[in-house]
Scaffold this active site. Structure first.
Site, mmCIF file in Angstrom:
data_model
loop_
_atom_site.group_PDB
_atom_site.id
_atom_site.type_symbol
_atom_site.label_atom_id
_atom_site.label_comp_id
_atom_site.label_asym_id
_atom_site.label_seq_id
_atom_site.Cartn_x
_atom_site.Cartn_y
_atom_site.Cartn_z
ATOM 1 N N GLU A 47 0.823 -1.205 0.000
ATOM 2 C CA GLU A 47 0.000 0.000 0.000
ATOM 3 C C GLU A 47 0.860 1.259 0.000
ATOM 4 O OE1 GLU A 47 -2.303 -2.924 2.732
ATOM 5 O OE2 GLU A 47 -0.277 -2.673 1.931
ATOM 6 N N SER A 155 10.727 -42.380 -12.229
ATOM 7 C CA SER A 155 11.647 -41.295 -11.908
ATOM 8 C C SER A 155 13.084 -41.632 -12.274
ATOM 9 C CB SER A 155 11.574 -40.967 -10.415
ATOM 10 O OG SER A 155 11.964 -42.094 -9.627
ATOM 11 N N ALA A 157 15.540 -44.997 -14.587
ATOM 12 C CA ALA A 157 15.517 -46.244 -15.339
ATOM 13 C C ALA A 157 15.840 -47.418 -14.417
ATOM 14 C CB ALA A 157 16.520 -46.178 -16.485
ATOM 15 N N ALA A 158 15.745 -48.615 -14.943
ATOM 16 C CA ALA A 158 15.992 -49.812 -14.138
ATOM 17 C C ALA A 158 17.415 -49.853 -13.600
ATOM 18 C CB ALA A 158 15.711 -51.059 -14.970
ATOM 19 N N LEU A 287 11.224 -40.119 0.326
ATOM 20 C CA LEU A 287 11.015 -38.904 1.108
ATOM 21 C C LEU A 287 9.645 -38.299 0.795
ATOM 22 C CD1 LEU A 287 12.290 -36.914 3.128
ATOM 23 C CD2 LEU A 287 13.129 -35.618 1.161
ATOM 24 N N ALA A 288 9.280 -38.283 -0.482
ATOM 25 C CA ALA A 288 7.968 -37.764 -0.856
ATOM 26 C C ALA A 288 6.863 -38.579 -0.195
ATOM 27 C CB ALA A 288 7.812 -37.783 -2.375
#
Length: 357
Positions: A47, A155, A157-158, A287-288
């Protein structure tokens, strides 16, 4: 008000622990004569910036503010007084201030004869100020989980390789996300496997977020990139962890462990106490899952690459969901192309209470 919401976003990453706020002043005829936003903590509020630009033209005019004007004296004076002294006759604000220290500005303005009302574009303003509002209402930082995955949800590859699933454009966009948050957090697995740096690059004027490593056994290598001086770093370790091998001066946060794990709610409470209002979760799937299991994810930002792997770790693991009926349902708030990838932003449809373990 929509312009005020856009102005407020310019303060993301530089106002914490204060909110982001935007303000537009129109004169008595409705012409815009001043704009402003809260640019940095301790500096003038939105403001005040807008009123300075409006000057005498603000008299008899209207102020559109994304958050109820504050009514207390902190590092700056109350915005209610500034509006009254400028001669503004109408105030429209989007969101009522939930902070008991600063709330009540609308009532003060009305008592002084100002036509003041809240609720205009409240939903849009809430979304833009989600981090601060979450911190005030829940007493913990707002948590964004960011991940990158293929279209089949992998997330890596193998063989464990994950660089690079998504494009350079998406990786640059992640630096923008980091710059908008107070802190970036990863777990011990990501530290050892990827040796992430986590500092912001390529964003002009960015305030570097605090880099947080959740490494209960303090297994971090002394040469880890997260320990350089590009940004501040905090290591979260167990109370009995041996940290003698770490360089001198590394900041440690020792926390109690429960079955070898950190209690997410307790960690968030301690991070909030040190002034953190927004946290970007960049760790791996485990962790997620821990944060989701604790009910501590407020926003999900997924970068999906137009690629398929067919095997390899999923983007999420260990979230404690056994049945499809227990799935955490999300509202998609945005879906945009980032280079060849798709960035999807979503928020939980129902806020779940924090679970201690």
């Amino acid at each position: 008000m929509r312009r005020a919401v856009a102005l407020a976003a310019r303060g993301l990453g530089s106002t914490s622990p204060n909110p982001v706020v935007g303000c537009v002043i129109t004169d008595a005829s409705g012409t815009v004569v001043g704009e402003g936003w809260h640019e940095r903590a301790g500096g003038p509020h939105a403001e005040v910036h807008a009123l300075r630009r409006a000057g005498a033209a603000a008299r008899g005019g209207t102020a559109y503010v994304t958050l109820e004007p504050c009514d207390h004296t902190g590092r700056t004076g109350p915005c209610t007084r500034a509006l009254l002294e400028a001669g503004v006759t109408r105030v429209r604000y989007a969101v009522s201030d939930p902070d008991p220290q600063a709330a009540g500005g609308g009532a003060t303005l009305r008592a002084a004869g100002i036509d003041a009302e809240g609720g205009l574009l409240a939903e849009e303003a809430e979304a833009g100020n989600a981090a601060w509002l979450t911190s005030v209402r829940l007493g913990r930082p707002h948590v964004t989980w960011k991940y990158a995955a293929t279209l089949d949800g992998r997330s890596a590859a193998a063989d464990g390789s994950s660089r690079w699933i998504t494009s350079a454009e998406s990786r640059a966009d992640v630096h923008r996300l980091r710059a908008e948050c107070d802190a970036v957090l990863v777990g011990g697995g990501t530290l050892r496997e990827d040796d992430p740096h986590l500092a912001v690059r390529g964003v002009d004027g960015a305030t570097q977020p605090l880099r947080i490593a959740l490494d209960t056994r303090a297994g971090l290598r002394p040469t880890a990139r997260i320990l350089d001086d590009a940004a501040p770093t905090l290591l979260v370790v167990g109370e009995d962890a041996d940290t003698g091998h770490l360089p001198e001066g590394v900041e440690l946060l020792r926390v109690p462990l429960h079955d070898g794990r950190v209690a997410i709610p307790g960690l968030l409470e301690r991070l909030h106490a040190r002034g953190l209002r927004s946290l970007l979760l960049e760790g791996g799937p485990t962790l997620a899952g821990a944060f989701l299991r604790a009910g501590a994810v407020d926003r999900v930002v997924g970068y999906l690459a137009p690629a398929l792997l067919g095997a390899g770790p999923a983007a999420l693991a260990g979230a404690g969901i056994e049945n499809v009926s227990d799935a955490l349902r999300l509202d998609i708030t945005e879906a945009v192309r980032i280079g060849p990838d798709l960035r999807i932003t979503a928020v939980p449809t129902v806020r779940t209470p924090l679970k201690e373990h």
